[in-house]
Design an enzyme around this catalytic site. Structure first.
Site, PDB file in Angstrom:
ATOM      1  N   GLN A 199       0.326  -8.643  -8.365  1.00 34.06           N
ATOM      2  CA  GLN A 199      -0.341  -7.408  -7.935  1.00 34.06           C
ATOM      3  C   GLN A 199      -1.327  -7.772  -6.833  1.00 34.06           C
ATOM      4  O   GLN A 199      -2.399  -8.315  -7.083  1.00 34.06           O
ATOM      5  CB  GLN A 199      -1.023  -6.765  -9.142  1.00 34.06           C
ATOM      6  CG  GLN A 199      -0.041  -6.455 -10.284  1.00 34.06           C
ATOM      7  CD  GLN A 199       0.962  -5.362  -9.952  1.00 34.06           C
ATOM      8  OE1 GLN A 199       0.590  -4.243  -9.619  1.00 34.06           O
ATOM      9  NE2 GLN A 199       2.267  -5.695 -10.011  1.00 34.06           N
ATOM     10  N   ALA A 240      -3.646   3.286 -14.002  1.00 31.63           N
ATOM     11  CA  ALA A 240      -2.644   2.287 -13.636  1.00 31.63           C
ATOM     12  C   ALA A 240      -2.685   1.972 -12.135  1.00 31.63           C
ATOM     13  O   ALA A 240      -3.446   2.573 -11.376  1.00 31.63           O
ATOM     14  CB  ALA A 240      -1.267   2.777 -14.048  1.00 31.63           C
ATOM     15  N   HIS A 241      -1.857   1.052 -11.746  1.00 34.43           N
ATOM     16  CA  HIS A 241      -1.912   0.582 -10.360  1.00 34.43           C
ATOM     17  C   HIS A 241      -1.536   1.669  -9.358  1.00 34.43           C
ATOM     18  O   HIS A 241      -0.666   2.476  -9.599  1.00 34.43           O
ATOM     19  CB  HIS A 241      -1.083  -0.678 -10.141  1.00 34.43           C
ATOM     20  CG  HIS A 241       0.344  -0.633 -10.575  1.00 34.43           C
ATOM     21  ND1 HIS A 241       1.156  -1.726 -10.461  1.00 34.43           N
ATOM     22  CD2 HIS A 241       1.088   0.331 -11.143  1.00 34.43           C
ATOM     23  CE1 HIS A 241       2.345  -1.411 -10.929  1.00 34.43           C
ATOM     24  NE2 HIS A 241       2.334  -0.194 -11.345  1.00 34.43           N
ATOM     25  N   ASN A 242      -2.265   1.652  -8.266  1.00 33.18           N
ATOM     26  CA  ASN A 242      -2.019   2.551  -7.126  1.00 33.18           C
ATOM     27  C   ASN A 242      -2.313   4.013  -7.402  1.00 33.18           C
ATOM     28  O   ASN A 242      -1.963   4.876  -6.593  1.00 33.18           O
ATOM     29  CB  ASN A 242      -0.579   2.393  -6.609  1.00 33.18           C
ATOM     30  CG  ASN A 242      -0.330   0.985  -6.112  1.00 33.18           C
ATOM     31  OD1 ASN A 242       0.370   0.202  -6.749  1.00 33.18           O
ATOM     32  ND2 ASN A 242      -0.954   0.650  -5.019  1.00 33.18           N
TER      33      ASN A 242
END
Lengths: 341, 341, 341
Positions: A199, A240-242
């Protein structure tokens, strides 16, 4: 902790409120209408509590003009008593006793230049290349990864973990146990096995962001995870990511927002709601508690799902019928055909 | 952090990809098709993003053979570009800067023999009898209880807590705030009061297990809690005592699995789903987000529950009718009788 | 860890059980009926496991009088074998190896007087004015804020964070990662922005309270957040500000309770249930897992909501029909009118 005291005159001046009463009366704390004593200040914001006003023992009450005559005590009259209470509350806050200085046990990388105004607690760690603003407080046991930036006047309660390259603006408030910049949950499946994807993005928080206790905010896969100015996030939330969250959006406890979803500005996401990944939620959306959001929301408004608690015996019947709903709808249609020709 | 650079020739060789373009061109990082610049590598895996290919500014793109001709730049052709991206991503990962060695502030019990290849961060604690594999990285503020075993090449991010007798295989990746081996929630009720049951089992994790930030995995009551090889668990997940999770199952954020449930191999449990205790979920089961699983699942397939967000006004009507469902079904039946004789 | 051993005679005496068998036989541990070997003690509490009794390899079994004749081995007969097991389990608990003393790395404010009987782990921090009872164990990396009080015999596992003015009774058990006394999520909205309200209340826990791993319990806004005696809270639970939980209530993992809600005594709240704010839940209420509680519950009993997992294809149909429920109900009514005149 030292008791702090203020006169009603001081409070009126500070809040720009009209005082009807004794400017020299001293208050030593805040309390509810029901609990307040003669040396305490209270407030009436929610009309549902108006019934407590006439018998309050408070030394003074923050009230709207409309209610000013109904109090049996000194009143500070202002348009938004709740906002007034919010402001006064900080004057009596004992939680912030940090004094400038760096505890002898803190491990600060030699590349980091700390302003004299910061307070760094015991066993805190600040890794290489991080930049810490003026008057920042970093509590005990915090870990600040490499190349982070923390804006002026931000407050990290004890035991906050920032991974590397987490950026936050000014006056952020991060509660204990929060993890910001953890690796997003990204894998490429190959022959039935999950191959982890590093990531590489970061996390960027605007000014005045609040992050609750034991909340987790993942770093982006390639781009950053972004929370706008004034975003308020409660405890045990998963971002969560993004994910991108617009300015002044509030997210209550136990919410989960899956990867790459964008939530607009001035939204309110109720407790334990879940938002699927890759969605767009427009500005001004309110989602009630425990709602499951699985599609875009393009219009401002209030959205809900789920059903409320029922007596278990009745619920069993409804839940069983839920499984038959499609058949019921078809049977209904069939009957309509028969009757209506 | 030092920028790492690779030539397209190097990347092609490493991935076994066919390079159509300049082998000497250097890439310094990874980015999406939309964001990538001339010194960055991108990828096209999801056909939904194909529209971004023709205008990408990327210096090179990982693509399938079918898409290779559509890129305006160098391409690395391979069957699974997403897997290629997963592999390359690690080469640009700045998160892992650990160098072998034991920080002077780490508290390591004298009974523990540490390989020279390990990296132990500041204020980490390793208790008696624990065995740490080669090249293990234990981040700052981790606590490793007594008699734990951590396999080679495992990586514990800062502030991971393992209670005593937690065993993990090789190449595990445990994110910050995770607690593994906490006491299961077991009580014997007696005269209306809860008597705690000591949790005497352990936790066993296979190889290549991932555990997310602030996730909690309880130790078993008598037997162990067991996660198989390649199990991937996201943030804020609750795995109760004596749960068993089969190899290569992935569990998304905020899921809860109650005690003694067995989940099979190659399952996918969607975010915030809940699985009751003492259930058996067979291999190859996919559960969508926020689903409530209260019975065994014996057939592979996709399972769901709940209802999606609606406009609040409409939802109120549906939710009210849910309570009447059984009555509606009876009335429907009644009508059918009357009409059909 | 040293193996502890007991004779059946000792166990019988300690539990007040009737021994039918060899008083000198030694047991070295506890195990399930299926797994137990000749030197282990087992128990039969749940009739569903009775089929394992006749072939058990256990050296002895805790049983009810009704089952005593059916065991192929020594039996300890008592009315509540599960309670007996709960009691014996602690004798074999290896988790508690703390010895009295204060680790040299603990940072204890000079205002704090520690009894000789306490055990304070490495890197623990105890701030000014806190009062620690006899035989309290404070694990590694715990942070005890200012003016806390921890009752005798309480056990804080490693990495527990108490903010200031958190009070707990005797024999409390707080698991790793728990945060108690974090700031409640309170804001006054003004011109679309959230103004934080300082949280001036505290947290009060009674005697024998259990708090799970990575659970968060917020401090009150003005009054305290209060958990009664014997309250048991599992992992990853959110208890918001000013919540009150009555004596001997158990709350399973991943539950969220919003602000100012009162839950009665002897309640059981199932996993991942959500309880809205400002509600009253009376004594003796049981809420099943994942239930959404949005209104007061005034009668004891079992309450539920939600629907269970279905095959995804069938579920899609039911979920789609849920949106049409009100229309279906109206159509049904219409048909009834037509038919019944």
């Amino acid at each position: 902790m030292t008791a702090r005291t203020f006169t009603l005159g001081e409070i009126a001046t500070e809040l720009g409120a009209e005082l009807r009463g004794d400017p020299d009366q001293v208050v030593t704390g805040l309390a509810t209408l029901q609990a307040a004593t003669a040396d305490q200040l209270s407030f009436l914001a929610n009309p549902g509590y108006a019934r407590y006003l006439e018998n309050t023992g408070a030394g003074a009450v923050l009230v709207t003009p409309a209610m000013a005559d109904k109090a049996p005590t000194n009143v500070l009259v202002l348009d938004d008593p709740y906002l007034g209470y919010a402001r006064v509350s900080h004057w009596f806050d004992e939680s912030q006793t940090a004094v400038p200085g760096v505890h002898s046990t803190a491990v600060v990388d030699s590349s980091v230049t700390l302003p004299d105004s910061v307070s760094i607690g015991p066993y805190a760690i600040i890794e290489a290349g991080s930049v810490i603003g003026e008057r920042v407080v970093i509590g005990a046991h915090c870990v600040i990864g490499a190349h982070c930036r923390i804006g002026d006047d931000s407050l990290l309660r004890p035991r906050v973990t920032l991974a590397h390259r987490v950026v936050m603006g000014k006056r952020c408030h991060i509660l204990s146990g929060a993890v910001i910049g953890s690796d997003g949950f990204g894998f490429a499946i190959h022959k039935g096995q999950w191959n982890r994807i590093a990531q590489l993005g970061g996390v960027v928080l605007g000014d005045d962001v609040e992050v609750g206790a034991n909340t987790a905010i993942d770093r982006g896969a390639l781009d950053d995870t972004v929370l706008g100015d004034g975003v308020k996030i409660d405890n045990l939330v998963q971002i969560a990511h993004n994910v991108q969250v617009g300015d002044h959006t509030a997210i209550a406890g136990k919410v989960g927002v899956a990867g790459s979803t964008r939530i607009g500005r001035h939204c309110m996401i109720g407790g334990a709601a879940g938002v699927s990944g890759h969605l767009n939620i427009t500005d001004g959306v309110q989602v009630t508690g425990m709602t499951m959001v699985t599609g875009d929301i393009n219009e401002p408004g209030v959205y809900s799902s789920g059903t409320g608690a029922m007596n278990n015996r009745d619920w069993r019947k409804s839940a069983a019928r839920f499984r038959q709903l499609d058949a019921m709808a078809r049977r209904l249609k069939e009957l309509e055909k028969k009757i209506e020709g």
